[in-house]
Design a protein around this motif. Structure first.
Motif, PDB file in Angstrom:
ATOM      1  N   ILE A   1      -6.966   8.608  -0.752  1.00 26.39           N
ATOM      2  CA  ILE A   1      -7.089   7.562   0.272  1.00 26.39           C
ATOM      3  C   ILE A   1      -8.427   6.838   0.213  1.00 26.39           C
TER       4      ILE A   1
ATOM      5  N   THR B   1      -8.764   2.929  -0.934  1.00 20.03           N
ATOM      6  CA  THR B   1      -9.293   2.006   0.070  1.00 20.03           C
ATOM      7  C   THR B   1     -10.504   1.249  -0.469  1.00 20.03           C
TER       8      THR B   1
ATOM      9  N   GLY C   1       0.802  -1.212   0.000  1.00 19.05           N
ATOM     10  CA  GLY C   1       0.000   0.000   0.000  1.00 19.05           C
ATOM     11  C   GLY C   1       0.833   1.259   0.000  1.00 19.05           C
TER      12      GLY C   1
ATOM     13  N   ARG D   1      -2.088   3.488  11.500  1.00 14.53           N
ATOM     14  CA  ARG D   1      -3.060   2.433  11.806  1.00 14.53           C
ATOM     15  C   ARG D   1      -2.390   1.061  11.812  1.00 14.53           C
ATOM     16  N   SER D   2      -1.530   0.836  10.833  1.00 15.48           N
ATOM     17  CA  SER D   2      -0.857  -0.450  10.736  1.00 15.48           C
ATOM     18  C   SER D   2       0.062  -0.670  11.935  1.00 15.48           C
TER      19      SER D   2
ATOM     20  N   THR E   1      -2.205   5.410   7.004  1.00 15.80           N
ATOM     21  CA  THR E   1      -2.129   3.954   6.882  1.00 15.80           C
ATOM     22  C   THR E   1      -0.993   3.383   7.731  1.00 15.80           C
ATOM     23  N   SER E   2       0.130   4.081   7.781  1.00 13.21           N
ATOM     24  CA  SER E   2       1.255   3.572   8.569  1.00 13.21           C
ATOM     25  C   SER E   2       0.950   3.638  10.066  1.00 13.21           C
TER      26      SER E   2
ATOM     27  N   SER F   1       6.120  -1.237   9.673  1.00 20.05           N
ATOM     28  CA  SER F   1       5.015  -0.286   9.799  1.00 20.05           C
ATOM     29  C   SER F   1       5.415   0.877  10.693  1.00 20.05           C
TER      30      SER F   1
END
Length: 282
Positions: free
Chosen positions: A240, A244, A33, A74-75, A71-72, A191
């Motif tokens: 985004i 997604t 991603g 959350r990951s 995203t990073s 991440s």
């Protein structure tokens, strides 16, 4: 500041939605991603709408770093909650990675546009070649090298990632698996590297590109409120949710392919992108 027409805004928005859809599809298909897909998508998009070569790659890289932030985070939080992150190596990397990102952002303000392409070609080309011809069992050692070597690797990862517009996952994964760390631990730790890279990198590209917008007043994609420096705010907002939305479709397509075929397809994709950037250098 020059007036930006509604037509320009709508054209840019439609193009960003299309790029987000393509990126989401590929991200779901290949299980990634990050910027390795987003930067090439932004490159073709911004080139088609007339962004000059002098600022084309920095705008792609800065915008890619911005979309990596949520995203990073959350990951990383998800992986940390499961105890999968190697916090020891992440702490060792914290300062060197951020230092590399800061230096990369400073370079971005003054560097030739070709430098961004060359860095992308080298790193993505190596990764693509490894996917096509490498062996996942390749290891250098069963334990990490001395701390100065780990720190140097972190600095290189930060610097290269800041010039490529990626979260550093490919390089940090490669480093950790070469030293026989489990792939799940490598992915989880990467991440966290993405957080270390994306936040200061985005700030750095806002700073690096701020004076450039005034030099290209006719380019709507560079002007506030559509952009801050080398970060497209419109791209951040639209990219985004669209990517997604499309990612699950790519994931469903991926289930029809074997792991080997997926690895080969992603390797070919990276090699094709490198070839595209190499051609543009001449």
């Amino acid at each position: 500041m020059p007036e930006i027409s509604l037509t320009e805004i709508l054209t840019l928005a439609a193009a960003l939605l299309a790029a987000g859809a393509i990126t989401g599809l590929f991200a779901g298909l290949f299980g990634v991603g990050g910027g390795a897909i987003a930067v090439p998508a932004f490159y073709e998009l911004f080139r088609l709408i007339g962004v000059p070569d002098e600022v084309l790659m920095p705008l792609c890289v800065g915008t890619s770093l911005a979309i990596i932030i949520p995203t990073s985070i959350r990951s990383f939080n998800a992986h940390r909650a499961k105890g999968a992150v190697d916090m020891t190596i992440l702490r060792q990397w914290a300062i060197p990675v951020v230092l590399g990102v800061v230096i990369g952002s400073i370079i971005a303000r003054h560097a030739s546009p070709d430098l961004f392409k060359i860095v992308f070609i080298i790193v993505a080309g190596f990764s693509g070649t490894r996917l096509l011809f490498g062996n996942s069992n390749w290891h250098i050692s069963d334990k990490l090298p001395p701390r100065p070597v780990v720190a140097l690797a972190g600095w290189v990862i930060g610097l290269a990632s800041a010039l490529m517009g990626v979260g550093g996952g490919v390089m940090s994964n490669l480093f950790m698996t070469f030293y026989n760390r489990p792939i799940h631990q490598a992915v989880a730790t990467s991440s966290g590297v993405g957080v270390l890279i994306s936040i200061p990198g985005t700030i750095g590209y806002v700073y690096a590109g701020w004076p450039q917008a005034a030099q290209f007043p006719q380019i709507a994609a560079l002007q506030p409120p559509l952009a801050l420096g080398f970060v497209s705010l419109l791209g951040f907002i639209l990219f985004i949710p669209m990517s997604t939305f499309m990612a699950p479709l790519g994931a469903r397509l991926a289930h029809g392919l074997s792991p080997r075929h997926l690895r080969l397809a992603f390797g070919l994709f990276l090699v094709a992108v490198c070839a595209r950037f190499a051609v543009s250098l001449f």
